[in-house]
Design a protein around this motif. Structure first.
Motif, mmCIF file in Angstrom:
data_model
loop_
_atom_site.group_PDB
_atom_site.id
_atom_site.type_symbol
_atom_site.label_atom_id
_atom_site.label_comp_id
_atom_site.label_asym_id
_atom_site.label_seq_id
_atom_site.Cartn_x
_atom_site.Cartn_y
_atom_site.Cartn_z
ATOM 1 N N ALA A 1 0.856 -1.189 0.000
ATOM 2 C CA ALA A 1 0.000 0.000 0.000
ATOM 3 C C ALA A 1 0.888 1.233 0.000
ATOM 4 O O ALA A 1 1.955 1.233 0.621
ATOM 5 C CB ALA A 1 -0.892 -0.005 1.237
ATOM 6 N N ALA A 2 0.463 2.281 -0.698
ATOM 7 C CA ALA A 2 1.273 3.502 -0.729
ATOM 8 C C ALA A 2 0.361 4.713 -0.804
ATOM 9 O O ALA A 2 -0.762 4.638 -1.300
ATOM 10 C CB ALA A 2 2.205 3.475 -1.938
ATOM 11 N N ARG A 3 0.898 5.823 -0.312
ATOM 12 C CA ARG A 3 0.068 7.020 -0.257
ATOM 13 C C ARG A 3 0.817 8.273 -0.706
ATOM 14 O O ARG A 3 1.975 8.473 -0.355
ATOM 15 C CB ARG A 3 -0.359 7.241 1.198
ATOM 16 C CG ARG A 3 -1.083 8.551 1.353
ATOM 17 C CD ARG A 3 -1.026 9.134 2.719
ATOM 18 N NE ARG A 3 -1.500 10.509 2.565
ATOM 19 C CZ ARG A 3 -2.254 11.152 3.399
ATOM 20 N NH1 ARG A 3 -2.590 10.593 4.529
ATOM 21 N NH2 ARG A 3 -2.635 12.379 3.159
ATOM 22 N N MET A 4 0.150 9.079 -1.508
ATOM 23 C CA MET A 4 0.605 10.432 -1.831
ATOM 24 C C MET A 4 -0.654 11.265 -2.073
ATOM 25 O O MET A 4 -1.298 11.148 -3.105
ATOM 26 C CB MET A 4 1.499 10.403 -3.087
ATOM 27 C CG MET A 4 2.019 11.761 -3.524
ATOM 28 S SD MET A 4 3.124 12.516 -2.322
ATOM 29 C CE MET A 4 4.607 11.582 -2.619
ATOM 30 N N GLY A 5 -1.051 12.024 -1.111
ATOM 31 C CA GLY A 5 -2.212 12.897 -1.293
ATOM 32 C C GLY A 5 -3.548 12.259 -0.949
ATOM 33 O O GLY A 5 -4.383 12.894 -0.335
ATOM 34 N N SER A 6 -3.768 11.008 -1.333
ATOM 35 C CA SER A 6 -5.044 10.351 -1.007
ATOM 36 C C SER A 6 -4.858 9.484 0.238
ATOM 37 O O SER A 6 -3.966 8.640 0.253
ATOM 38 C CB SER A 6 -5.493 9.445 -2.144
ATOM 39 O OG SER A 6 -5.911 10.213 -3.217
ATOM 40 N N PRO A 7 -5.657 9.671 1.248
ATOM 41 C CA PRO A 7 -5.433 9.000 2.523
ATOM 42 C C PRO A 7 -5.407 7.475 2.445
ATOM 43 O O PRO A 7 -6.123 6.874 1.638
ATOM 44 C CB PRO A 7 -6.609 9.447 3.388
ATOM 45 C CG PRO A 7 -7.464 10.292 2.551
ATOM 46 C CD PRO A 7 -6.831 10.504 1.234
ATOM 47 N N LEU B 1 -0.798 6.259 7.082
ATOM 48 C CA LEU B 1 0.391 6.445 6.245
ATOM 49 C C LEU B 1 0.539 7.931 5.906
ATOM 50 O O LEU B 1 -0.451 8.635 5.691
ATOM 51 C CB LEU B 1 0.271 5.653 4.938
ATOM 52 C CG LEU B 1 0.410 4.130 5.012
ATOM 53 C CD1 LEU B 1 0.437 3.557 3.600
ATOM 54 C CD2 LEU B 1 1.653 3.711 5.776
ATOM 55 N N GLU B 2 1.785 8.379 5.867
ATOM 56 C CA GLU B 2 2.062 9.757 5.459
ATOM 57 C C GLU B 2 2.359 9.767 3.962
ATOM 58 O O GLU B 2 2.681 8.725 3.375
ATOM 59 C CB GLU B 2 3.291 10.293 6.208
ATOM 60 C CG GLU B 2 3.148 10.339 7.710
ATOM 61 C CD GLU B 2 2.126 11.366 8.177
ATOM 62 O OE1 GLU B 2 1.871 12.323 7.431
ATOM 63 O OE2 GLU B 2 1.567 11.176 9.269
ATOM 64 N N ASN B 3 2.334 10.968 3.376
ATOM 65 C CA ASN B 3 2.662 11.078 1.951
ATOM 66 C C ASN B 3 4.044 10.513 1.668
ATOM 67 O O ASN B 3 4.984 10.772 2.417
ATOM 68 C CB ASN B 3 2.630 12.541 1.506
ATOM 69 C CG ASN B 3 1.211 13.004 1.300
ATOM 70 O OD1 ASN B 3 0.313 12.187 1.104
ATOM 71 N ND2 ASN B 3 0.995 14.294 1.353
ATOM 72 N N GLY B 4 4.149 9.722 0.629
ATOM 73 C CA GLY B 4 5.452 9.164 0.233
ATOM 74 C C GLY B 4 5.772 7.856 0.933
ATOM 75 O O GLY B 4 6.808 7.260 0.648
ATOM 76 N N GLU B 5 4.904 7.392 1.824
ATOM 77 C CA GLU B 5 5.203 6.141 2.537
ATOM 78 C C GLU B 5 4.598 4.929 1.811
ATOM 79 O O GLU B 5 3.519 5.011 1.209
ATOM 80 C CB GLU B 5 4.695 6.205 3.979
ATOM 81 C CG GLU B 5 5.527 7.174 4.801
ATOM 82 C CD GLU B 5 5.125 7.244 6.270
ATOM 83 O OE1 GLU B 5 5.840 7.921 7.020
ATOM 84 O OE2 GLU B 5 4.091 6.647 6.664
ATOM 85 N N ILE B 6 5.333 3.814 1.930
ATOM 86 C CA ILE B 6 4.885 2.552 1.324
ATOM 87 C C ILE B 6 4.883 1.487 2.409
ATOM 88 O O ILE B 6 5.854 1.383 3.178
ATOM 89 C CB ILE B 6 5.842 2.105 0.191
ATOM 90 C CG1 ILE B 6 5.895 3.196 -0.889
ATOM 91 C CG2 ILE B 6 5.411 0.777 -0.411
ATOM 92 C CD1 ILE B 6 6.811 2.863 -2.047
ATOM 93 N N ALA B 7 3.801 0.714 2.481
ATOM 94 C CA ALA B 7 3.718 -0.334 3.505
ATOM 95 C C ALA B 7 3.605 -1.697 2.840
ATOM 96 O O ALA B 7 2.898 -1.852 1.833
ATOM 97 C CB ALA B 7 2.491 -0.094 4.384
ATOM 98 N N THR B 8 4.310 -2.666 3.395
ATOM 99 C CA THR B 8 4.158 -4.052 2.967
ATOM 100 C C THR B 8 3.445 -4.765 4.106
ATOM 101 O O THR B 8 3.964 -4.852 5.221
ATOM 102 C CB THR B 8 5.540 -4.699 2.719
ATOM 103 O OG1 THR B 8 6.297 -3.797 1.917
ATOM 104 C CG2 THR B 8 5.409 -6.031 2.020
ATOM 105 N N VAL B 9 2.235 -5.233 3.813
ATOM 106 C CA VAL B 9 1.357 -5.715 4.877
ATOM 107 C C VAL B 9 1.106 -7.215 4.707
ATOM 108 O O VAL B 9 0.738 -7.663 3.616
ATOM 109 C CB VAL B 9 0.008 -4.953 4.835
ATOM 110 C CG1 VAL B 9 -0.897 -5.379 5.985
ATOM 111 C CG2 VAL B 9 0.223 -3.443 4.863
#
Ligand code: G6P
Length: 609
Positions: free
Chosen positions: A172-178, A207-215
């Motif tokens: 999962a990753a986020r930039m701008g969209s929660p 998650l903050e902008n620019g963060e990527i999570a491996t879940v």
């Protein structure tokens, strides 16, 4: 404004994902889809246009013994809400699936690049580009491929990705969209907001902008775009589900009023071309020569959208010097309108489904003129039946009383007026001046919203009144109409909007100490005239609430209350002056105990005549 939910754990994923989607349906509901990953079958994807129930029917005979999946409910931005365009999107080998919220702004350039690389692009969406880009970057590590792909992307995203090559994993990753990770016991969730997982856990990581999570089921790792490890902060959510859907606001209407700084940005982003002072409105599908040939503009709409059309009339006539006619769609459809063949016709509609607006549009089409739409809902009937147009991208509007759609319609009309003007006599400097003023509008709206308590205090004083009069002149006359409409729709108080000077020809007879009068009195060419109208109200003991420009201290002595708004380019003032009026109507309705989001007798989308 779509919804994402993902699950990995020991429970059956399908019922859980469907329940999550239902929780998110308020965000977007034009199509939905699901991707399941199982050890035996690899990836399985189903999608359906329309409501989530259609997706449920689609997968009714599926074997549900699968414990990992991602799902999506869509609010279309690129491409119509068809089954094909619904998420998840998969790569050509059907090994990677993605769901995405947000807009990929450089998707055209990426599409050309991928096409050159031999990728077969099957849908109209920007999201499909992302999945091919991930495939292109993939060398055995899914998280790395997602990171590499996202470094190529300009725009906003919240994404969840699964792959049959990586069982038991969601990236999962986020930039701008929660995007939020829900931390459960032997199970984890990914969602665009916590409402989708709150039935199962209230322990979340935003998650903050620019963060990527491996879940995975028992773990999650978060890194930033530079691949540095992040220690996630687990927070406990104490809100109820209903509060969360409304983002913590008491009502959708209030939430939508507060969304306006963002929605106004959405309506103008990538459309403001400051260098040339010419807005980019490619969706109109009109060449410069065609824009120059337009001799007349017709605008039709209903309700609040009609008020936006009236504002547009002032803007287009002044900036482009093209005559404009604005007419209620319900009237236009039963007249015998005379359409100039060298004219264009705009249908304005939040929903894109209003029956009268659609019928008026069809009448204009029958006369063979160019028909354009200013619409919120992508792929709606009006969007489909027009030759081109401009989407306002305000996201789902749930409150029946339209607020954020109005301001977005107005700013889009400002873009159209500036474009038409620049194709004629409007200078590059004038174009730039308007665009610069538009860029400041979101912050200025934010500033007005910070004074909500002052508006609430005024509401407290007048909420028991039985009548209200709203006065404005010039481009703020339609704002007076819209302010009055907001109040009557949700508080059931009788309210009338009038051109300030016209008051002398009737409504003045109503004025006494029990008649609150809202006057939009901004420093413009008619300021002195409006001040005279204020004196006339005062002389009859009317109570005056003025909307005035910051710095206008003189007006404070002449009226009972002042709400100050910042200065902007004169033709853009409705974008600011309407905001306190939306708040005033909202607070009055709440104080009267009215059902703000679903007022009696009204409907959000009037699809019958
Ligand atoms: C209904 C809604 C209004 C809206 C009008 C036009 O009356 O209650 O809020 O302004 O329809 O709707 P449209 O979707 O065409 O903008």
């Amino acid at each position: 404004m779509c919804g994402i939910v993902g699950y990995v754990g020991t429970q059956q994923a399908v019922p859980l994902l469907i329940r999550g989607l239902r929780r998110l349906e308020y965000r977007g509901y034009d199509s939905a889809g699901i991707a399941l990953q199982s050890e035996s079958d690899g990836l399985r994807v189903a999608k359906a246009a329309g409501k989530i129930v259609n997706l449920e029917n689609e997968i009714a005979d599926w074997d549900f013994s699968c414990h990992l999946g991602i799902a999506h409910t869509r609010w279309a931005t690129h491409g119509e809400p068809t089954q094909l365009n619904a998420h998840p999107h998969t790569d050509t080998n059907h090994e990677i699936a993605i769901v995405h919220n947000g807009i990929i702004e450089n998707y055209r350039a990426l599409k050309e690049f991928l096409t050159r690389q031999g990728f077969d692009i099957r849908t109209d969406t920007d999201t499909e580009i992302l999945v091919h880009l991930i495939r292109f970057s993939y060398q055995g590590d899914l998280t790395k491929a997602v990171r590499l792909a996202l470094t190529q992307v300009e725009g906003t995203y919240g994404v969840a990705v699964v792959s049959s090559l990586h069982p038991g994993q969601i990236v999962a990753a986020r930039m701008g969209s929660p995007l939020v990770i829900g931390h459960g016991n032997g199970e984890n969730f990914v969602a665009s907001d916590v409402s989708a997982m709150l039935d199962h856990t209230n322990r979340v990581v935003y998650l903050e902008n620019g963060e990527i999570a491996t879940v995975s089921a028992n773990d999650y790792h978060v890194t930033n775009i530079e691949n540095e490890q992040i220690i996630p902060q687990v927070e406990e959510v104490s809100w109820t589900l209903e509060q969360i859907e409304k983002g913590g606001y008491d009502h959708f209407m209030l939430k939508e009023i507060y969304e306006q700084p963002h929605t106004l940005q959405q309506a103008t982003r990538i459309r403001l071309n400051k260098d040339e002072g010419i807005p980019r409105l490619n969706g109109l599908n009109l060449q410069q020569e065609e824009l120059r040939r337009i001799k007349r503009v017709y605008i039709t709409a209903c309700g609040t959208s009609w008020h936006a059309g009236l504002v547009g009339e002032y803007m287009i006539e002044e900036l482009a010097r093209i005559p404009v006619e604005v007419e209620y769609a319900s009237e236009l459809r039963y007249r015998s309108p005379i359409f100039d063949p060298e004219s264009v016709f705009f249908a304005i509609s939040q929903s894109g489904e209003t029956a009268d607006t659609l019928a008026a549009l069809r009448e204009a089409r029958y006369h063979g003129i160019t028909c354009l739409g200013i619409v919120n809902v992508v792929g709606s009937s009006i969007a489909r039946e027009t030759d081109g147009g401009v989407y306002i991208h305000a996201g789902p509007e749930i409150g029946v009383a339209s607020t954020k759609a109005f301001t977005s319609q107005v700013i889009v009309l400002g873009l159209i007026a500036t474009l038409l003007g620049r194709m004629r006599d409007l200078s590059v400097q004038q174009g730039q001046e308007i665009i610069e003023a538009m860029e400041k509008i979101p912050d200025q709206v934010e500033h007005i919203l910070s004074q909500a308590d002052a508006v609430k205090a005024i509401a407290q004083e007048y909420y028991k009144s039985n009548n209200f009069l709203y006065l404005g002149r010039g481009i703020n006359f339609p704002v007076a109409l819209e302010g009055a409409l907001k109040l009557k729709e949700i508080s059931y108080i009788h309210a009338e909007g009038y051109p300030a000077a016209e008051m002398k020809h009737g409504p003045i007879a109503l004025i006494d100490e029990n008649m609150p009068v809202v006057v939009i009195a901004l420093r413009d060419a008619v300021y002195d005239k409006v001040m005279s109208n204020i004196q006339e109200v005062r002389a009859r003991r009317g109570r005056i609430i003025a909307i005035a420009n910051e710095g206008d201290t003189e007006i404070a002595d002449k009226v009972n209350h002042v709400i100050y708004i910042p200065e902007t380019y004169r033709l853009l003032t409705p974008l600011l002056s309407i905001v306190p009026l939306q708040l005033l109507a909202y607070y009055i309705a709440v104080m009267r105990g009215c059902h703000v989001d679903q007022p009696r007798n009204l409907a959000k989308s009037v699809t019958v005549e």
